[in-house]
Design a protein around this motif. Structure first.
Motif, PDB file in Angstrom:
ATOM      1  N   ILE A 370      35.224  18.992   8.709  1.00 17.96           N
ATOM      2  CA  ILE A 370      33.891  18.420   8.847  1.00 17.96           C
ATOM      3  C   ILE A 370      32.993  18.852   7.693  1.00 17.96           C
ATOM      4  O   ILE A 370      33.016  19.997   7.245  1.00 17.96           O
ATOM      5  CB  ILE A 370      33.296  18.856  10.201  1.00 17.96           C
ATOM      6  N   HIS A 371      32.207  17.916   7.212  1.00 21.26           N
ATOM      7  CA  HIS A 371      31.287  18.176   6.112  1.00 21.26           C
ATOM      8  C   HIS A 371      29.976  18.754   6.660  1.00 21.26           C
ATOM      9  O   HIS A 371      29.409  18.226   7.616  1.00 21.26           O
ATOM     10  CB  HIS A 371      31.004  16.876   5.357  1.00 21.26           C
ATOM     11  N   PRO A 372      29.432  19.830   6.075  1.00 21.01           N
ATOM     12  CA  PRO A 372      28.192  20.414   6.585  1.00 21.01           C
ATOM     13  C   PRO A 372      27.003  19.466   6.591  1.00 21.01           C
ATOM     14  O   PRO A 372      26.104  19.615   7.429  1.00 21.01           O
ATOM     15  CB  PRO A 372      27.947  21.590   5.631  1.00 21.01           C
ATOM     16  N   LEU A 373      26.971  18.471   5.692  1.00 20.53           N
ATOM     17  CA  LEU A 373      25.853  17.529   5.700  1.00 20.53           C
ATOM     18  C   LEU A 373      25.793  16.775   7.017  1.00 20.53           C
ATOM     19  O   LEU A 373      24.704  16.489   7.527  1.00 20.53           O
ATOM     20  CB  LEU A 373      25.970  16.557   4.528  1.00 20.53           C
ATOM     21  N   LEU A 374      26.933  16.464   7.600  1.00 18.20           N
ATOM     22  CA  LEU A 374      26.943  15.798   8.903  1.00 18.20           C
ATOM     23  C   LEU A 374      26.330  16.707   9.962  1.00 18.20           C
ATOM     24  O   LEU A 374      25.548  16.249  10.813  1.00 18.20           O
ATOM     25  CB  LEU A 374      28.376  15.414   9.288  1.00 18.20           C
ATOM     26  N   ILE A 375      26.665  17.990   9.933  1.00 17.49           N
ATOM     27  CA  ILE A 375      26.114  18.940  10.910  1.00 17.49           C
ATOM     28  C   ILE A 375      24.599  18.993  10.795  1.00 17.49           C
ATOM     29  O   ILE A 375      23.872  18.911  11.798  1.00 17.49           O
ATOM     30  CB  ILE A 375      26.721  20.335  10.699  1.00 17.49           C
ATOM     31  N   MET A 376      24.086  19.115   9.566  1.00 17.82           N
ATOM     32  CA  MET A 376      22.642  19.224   9.377  1.00 17.82           C
ATOM     33  C   MET A 376      21.921  17.954   9.822  1.00 17.82           C
ATOM     34  O   MET A 376      20.850  18.014  10.423  1.00 17.82           O
ATOM     35  CB  MET A 376      22.321  19.528   7.915  1.00 17.82           C
ATOM     36  N   THR A 377      22.529  16.786   9.521  1.00 20.02           N
ATOM     37  CA  THR A 377      21.904  15.518   9.892  1.00 20.02           C
ATOM     38  C   THR A 377      21.866  15.345  11.405  1.00 20.02           C
ATOM     39  O   THR A 377      20.827  14.974  11.984  1.00 20.02           O
ATOM     40  CB  THR A 377      22.657  14.347   9.244  1.00 20.02           C
ATOM     41  N   GLU A 378      22.989  15.610  12.056  1.00 22.44           N
ATOM     42  CA  GLU A 378      23.044  15.453  13.512  1.00 22.44           C
ATOM     43  C   GLU A 378      22.138  16.466  14.208  1.00 22.44           C
ATOM     44  O   GLU A 378      21.509  16.160  15.224  1.00 22.44           O
ATOM     45  CB  GLU A 378      24.487  15.601  14.006  1.00 22.44           C
ATOM     46  N   LEU A 379      22.050  17.672  13.663  1.00 24.56           N
ATOM     47  CA  LEU A 379      21.166  18.676  14.259  1.00 24.56           C
ATOM     48  C   LEU A 379      19.714  18.238  14.166  1.00 24.56           C
ATOM     49  O   LEU A 379      18.964  18.349  15.134  1.00 24.56           O
ATOM     50  CB  LEU A 379      21.372  20.015  13.551  1.00 24.56           C
ATOM     51  N   ARG A 380      19.313  17.714  13.004  1.00 22.56           N
ATOM     52  CA  ARG A 380      17.917  17.268  12.864  1.00 22.56           C
ATOM     53  C   ARG A 380      17.605  16.130  13.842  1.00 22.56           C
ATOM     54  O   ARG A 380      16.524  16.096  14.449  1.00 22.56           O
ATOM     55  CB  ARG A 380      17.668  16.822  11.423  1.00 22.56           C
ATOM     56  N   ASP A 381      18.552  15.223  14.026  1.00 25.31           N
ATOM     57  CA  ASP A 381      18.326  14.101  14.929  1.00 25.31           C
ATOM     58  C   ASP A 381      18.294  14.537  16.394  1.00 25.31           C
ATOM     59  O   ASP A 381      17.547  13.969  17.201  1.00 25.31           O
ATOM     60  CB  ASP A 381      19.414  13.041  14.738  1.00 25.31           C
ATOM     61  N   ALA A 382      19.091  15.543  16.744  1.00 24.82           N
ATOM     62  CA  ALA A 382      19.215  15.942  18.155  1.00 24.82           C
ATOM     63  C   ALA A 382      18.157  16.940  18.590  1.00 24.82           C
ATOM     64  O   ALA A 382      17.860  17.055  19.784  1.00 24.82           O
ATOM     65  CB  ALA A 382      20.612  16.532  18.405  1.00 24.82           C
ATOM     66  N   ALA A 383      17.571  17.671  17.649  1.00 21.24           N
ATOM     67  CA  ALA A 383      16.708  18.803  17.983  1.00 21.24           C
ATOM     68  C   ALA A 383      15.248  18.394  18.116  1.00 21.24           C
ATOM     69  O   ALA A 383      14.813  17.342  17.640  1.00 21.24           O
ATOM     70  CB  ALA A 383      16.840  19.875  16.909  1.00 21.24           C
ATOM     71  N   ASP A 384      14.478  19.276  18.756  1.00 24.56           N
ATOM     72  CA  ASP A 384      13.037  19.096  18.835  1.00 24.56           C
ATOM     73  C   ASP A 384      12.405  19.291  17.456  1.00 24.56           C
ATOM     74  O   ASP A 384      12.969  19.971  16.584  1.00 24.56           O
ATOM     75  CB  ASP A 384      12.426  20.118  19.802  1.00 24.56           C
ATOM     76  N   ASP A 385      11.212  18.739  17.276  1.00 29.91           N
ATOM     77  CA  ASP A 385      10.536  18.869  15.987  1.00 29.91           C
ATOM     78  C   ASP A 385      10.257  20.323  15.634  1.00 29.91           C
ATOM     79  O   ASP A 385      10.272  20.698  14.462  1.00 29.91           O
ATOM     80  CB  ASP A 385       9.209  18.096  16.002  1.00 29.91           C
ATOM     81  N   ASP A 386       9.974  21.169  16.632  1.00 32.10           N
ATOM     82  CA  ASP A 386       9.571  22.549  16.348  1.00 32.10           C
ATOM     83  C   ASP A 386      10.714  23.541  16.504  1.00 32.10           C
ATOM     84  O   ASP A 386      10.479  24.738  16.688  1.00 32.10           O
ATOM     85  CB  ASP A 386       8.406  22.961  17.241  1.00 32.10           C
ATOM     86  N   ILE A 387      11.954  23.073  16.424  1.00 33.29           N
ATOM     87  CA  ILE A 387      13.097  23.968  16.541  1.00 33.29           C
ATOM     88  C   ILE A 387      12.993  25.103  15.518  1.00 33.29           C
ATOM     89  O   ILE A 387      12.554  24.915  14.392  1.00 33.29           O
ATOM     90  CB  ILE A 387      14.419  23.196  16.344  1.00 33.29           C
ATOM     91  N   VAL A 388      13.398  26.308  15.926  1.00 34.11           N
ATOM     92  CA  VAL A 388      13.501  27.445  15.020  1.00 34.11           C
ATOM     93  C   VAL A 388      14.932  27.522  14.514  1.00 34.11           C
ATOM     94  O   VAL A 388      15.878  27.555  15.303  1.00 34.11           O
ATOM     95  CB  VAL A 388      13.122  28.766  15.718  1.00 34.11           C
ATOM     96  N   ILE A 389      15.081  27.536  13.213  1.00 34.58           N
ATOM     97  CA  ILE A 389      16.391  27.722  12.571  1.00 34.58           C
ATOM     98  C   ILE A 389      16.439  29.132  11.997  1.00 34.58           C
ATOM     99  O   ILE A 389      15.529  29.544  11.274  1.00 34.58           O
ATOM    100  CB  ILE A 389      16.613  26.705  11.440  1.00 34.58           C
ATOM    101  N   THR A 390      17.478  29.889  12.328  1.00 28.83           N
ATOM    102  CA  THR A 390      17.701  31.154  11.635  1.00 28.83           C
ATOM    103  C   THR A 390      18.876  30.957  10.689  1.00 28.83           C
ATOM    104  O   THR A 390      19.868  30.320  11.031  1.00 28.83           O
ATOM    105  CB  THR A 390      17.999  32.307  12.613  1.00 28.83           C
ATOM    106  N   GLY A 391      18.733  31.490   9.471  1.00 34.79           N
ATOM    107  CA  GLY A 391      19.736  31.248   8.450  1.00 34.79           C
ATOM    108  C   GLY A 391      20.227  32.532   7.823  1.00 34.79           C
ATOM    109  O   GLY A 391      19.514  33.534   7.751  1.00 34.79           O
ATOM    110  N   ASP A 392      21.447  32.480   7.319  1.00 34.08           N
ATOM    111  CA  ASP A 392      22.104  33.644   6.747  1.00 34.08           C
ATOM    112  C   ASP A 392      22.164  33.523   5.227  1.00 34.08           C
ATOM    113  O   ASP A 392      21.853  32.483   4.657  1.00 34.08           O
ATOM    114  CB  ASP A 392      23.526  33.742   7.311  1.00 34.08           C
TER     115      ASP A 392
END
Length: 553
Positions: A370-392
């Motif tokens: 799976i390509h990470p761009l798909l993950i990021m796109t689907e996450l943005r579409d599925a999540a609330d506008d104010d979602i908190v993302i923690t990153g490494d």
């Protein structure tokens, strides 16, 4: 009489502490017991670095100092990385550690020859580092620590407390006074007005908005200023959430990888107002590199006046909220406007990148791994506008959420930032959920980073928090592996044995879901976001996937 540990607990309560993060030991039992008896939430981390990360995240999200408590020696040194990270993130924190008595012998338990080594180790990574060997000094030191952590540019403070004070009964003399925090006076209105004059004297102007805005919780004021000036807004690479990304004035980020719209906005600007960026910082140097030598740069930042890293027309320092209030008043009556063709050129670059990114998504949508761009796109579409993302650190939690996620709410991307230590997201996500249980939280991490902090799944289960951890599992330390591959080096030390991360999550009592097919990504995300427990999505990803910034920007 009471123990010094119990006294410190009361002093923390006096400073409005309601939650602390710790891995308790003999030296700190009295302290954590005193906190528990005063109804302070004592959250157990599984490593002192993670306790510091949780305190750092608490400071970022609330504006109040997070508190980490450790034992002497390895407890303190384990926490140092997290404290240094809080320093680069301008996050208010108080780290309290036991230390050995000054007359302890050499090579004592948890010690080295110098019994002030923790104080010295923390000094370069904190706003103030001190040790207490006189119990009468505790009230003054604790009050001062909280004042320093929150004043000016926020940051961490280290207090080492003699283990004999913490563990034994002490009779503390009542101090003649207790500190009442005094707010610094803001710069005069005339000083702010004079500094703003280059912005009014040109039609090519931009804003550069950094983490100081987040720490001051001043994003609404900055949005208003941007709209009044009607000019493009650029953010430093590590703080894309300093300005809402779905706002029509947002022009991307610069640093490490530059969005073409951001590059155009800064290169063509005659004047730039930098808000919330230290003039002496790496991010200020980036601004200088992306602008012309004749560009007039105005710095508004929190903290003491600093010598700029690059050219500057003026520097206004102090409490940022007061500076911004005066700014808004001046701009309301100021003249000048932003050139429409300049604005449209920047907006056209934003649109071009968006169109090309959609085309790139169509190319990779069905590929496996799976390509990470798909993950990021689907996450943005599925999540609330104010979602908190923690990153490494690395690709999964750094490059991809910087390249390919739209932060619609300010202060919604909590990342290990410029100190860039691995293993940040899971402990940070635990705290984000404890601070705001109703808000969606997703931790983005690679398999390498996950193996550094998976023990905090035990904390997630113990606290019954329902964050989602997305592990991009490519059996690589991917960012370094790609650097080796693209630079002609052999792949040495960057392979990770194939690990069933979903099974590890199950073993901790969380829910693990293995995702290997692109069609499974969206359903798995929706299931995880709706769950009332911590869910780990073990997504098998392509280590060779090209970043959006390299493919398109």
């Amino acid at each position: 009489m009471t123990t010094g540990g119990d006294t410190v607990a009361q002093l923390l309560v006096d400073n409005s502490v309601s939650e602390v993060y710790t891995l308790a030991g003999n030296q700190t039992v009295s302290l954590v017991n005193g906190l528990d008896q005063r109804d302070v939430s004592v959250v157990t981390a599984r490593h002192e670095y993670n306790a510091a990360v949780m305190a750092d995240t608490y400071g970022r999200l609330t504006g109040d100092p997070g508190v980490a408590i450790t034992v002497a020696g390895p407890g303190g040194t384990n926490a140092l990385t997290g404290v240094a990270q809080a320093y680069t993130a301008a996050s208010p924190m108080v780290c309290i550690s036991a230390v050995l008595p000054e007359d302890a012998p050499t090579e004592a338990l948890h010690g080295v020859d110098d019994q002030h080594f923790l104080e010295k180790a923390f000094k370069p990574a904190t706003k103030w580092s001190t040790q207490v060997h006189d119990p009468d000094l505790l009230p003054e030191v604790v009050d001062r620590a909280f004042d320093i952590a929150m004043s000016g540019r926020p940051g961490p403070v280290f207090i080492g407390i003699d283990e004999t004070i913490l563990m034994e009964e002490v009779d503390i003399t009542d101090p003649p006074f207790r500190l009442t925090r005094q707010e610094d006076a803001p710069p005069t209105a005339d000083a702010v007005g004079d500094a703003l004059s280059p912005l009014f004297d040109t039609t090519h102007r931009a804003l550069y908005v950094g983490k100081g805005v987040l720490r001051a919780f001043a994003w609404d004021e900055v949005v208003t200023i941007a709209e009044q000036l009607d000019c493009p807004v650029v953010c430093p690479r590590h703080y894309p959430d300093s300005f809402p990304n779905d706002h029509e004035l947002f022009a991307g980020t610069v640093g490490m990888a530059d969005h073409p719209a951001a590059t155009r906005a800064l290169a063509d600007a005659d004047a730039v107002l930098s808000i919330g960026v230290r003039p002496s910082s790496h991010e200020a140097a980036i601004l200088g590199d992306r602008t012309g030598l004749d560009t007039e740069i105005v710095y508004f930042h929190a903290g003491a006046r600093e010598h700029p890293q690059t050219q500057a027309n003026s520097v206004v320092a102090g409490e940022l909220d007061g500076i911004l209030k005066a700014t808004g008043e001046h701009i309301e009556t100021g003249d000048g406007s932003t050139d429409s063709s300049y604005r449209e050129t920047v907006a056209a670059e934003m649109e071009r990148v968006a169109v090309d990114t959609d085309a790139y998504l169509d190319e990779i949508r069905d590929q496996t791994p799976i390509h990470p761009l798909l993950i990021m796109t689907e996450l943005r579409d599925a999540a609330d506008d104010d979602i908190v993302i923690t990153g490494d650190a690395g690709a999964a939690g750094g490059a991809w959420p910087n390249d390919a996620f739209e932060y619609r709410a300010p202060n919604s991307f909590q990342h290990s930032r410029l100190y860039d230590s691995m293993g940040f997201p899971i402990p940070a996500g635990n705290t984000a959920k404890l601070v705001d249980p109703e808000r969606q939280v997703v931790n983005l991490i690679g398999d390498g980073g996950f193996l550094m902090c998976n023990m905090e799944l035990a904390t997630a289960v113990e606290t019954a928090t329902d964050a989602v951890t997305i592990v991009m599992n490519d059996s690589k330390y991917g960012m370094i592996w790609n650097y080796q591959r693209n630079s002609g080096y052999d792949s040495v030390g960057t392979d990770i044995p194939q690990t069933n991360i979903a099974a590890i999550a199950d073993g901790f009592g969380a829910r693990g879901i293995r995702v290997e097919n692109p069609s499974e990504v969206r359903p798995a995300l929706e299931e995880a976001l709706a769950a009332d427990e911590h869910v780990v999505l073990d997504i098998v990803t392509d280590p060779k996937a090209e970043y959006v910034s390299r493919k398109i920007w």
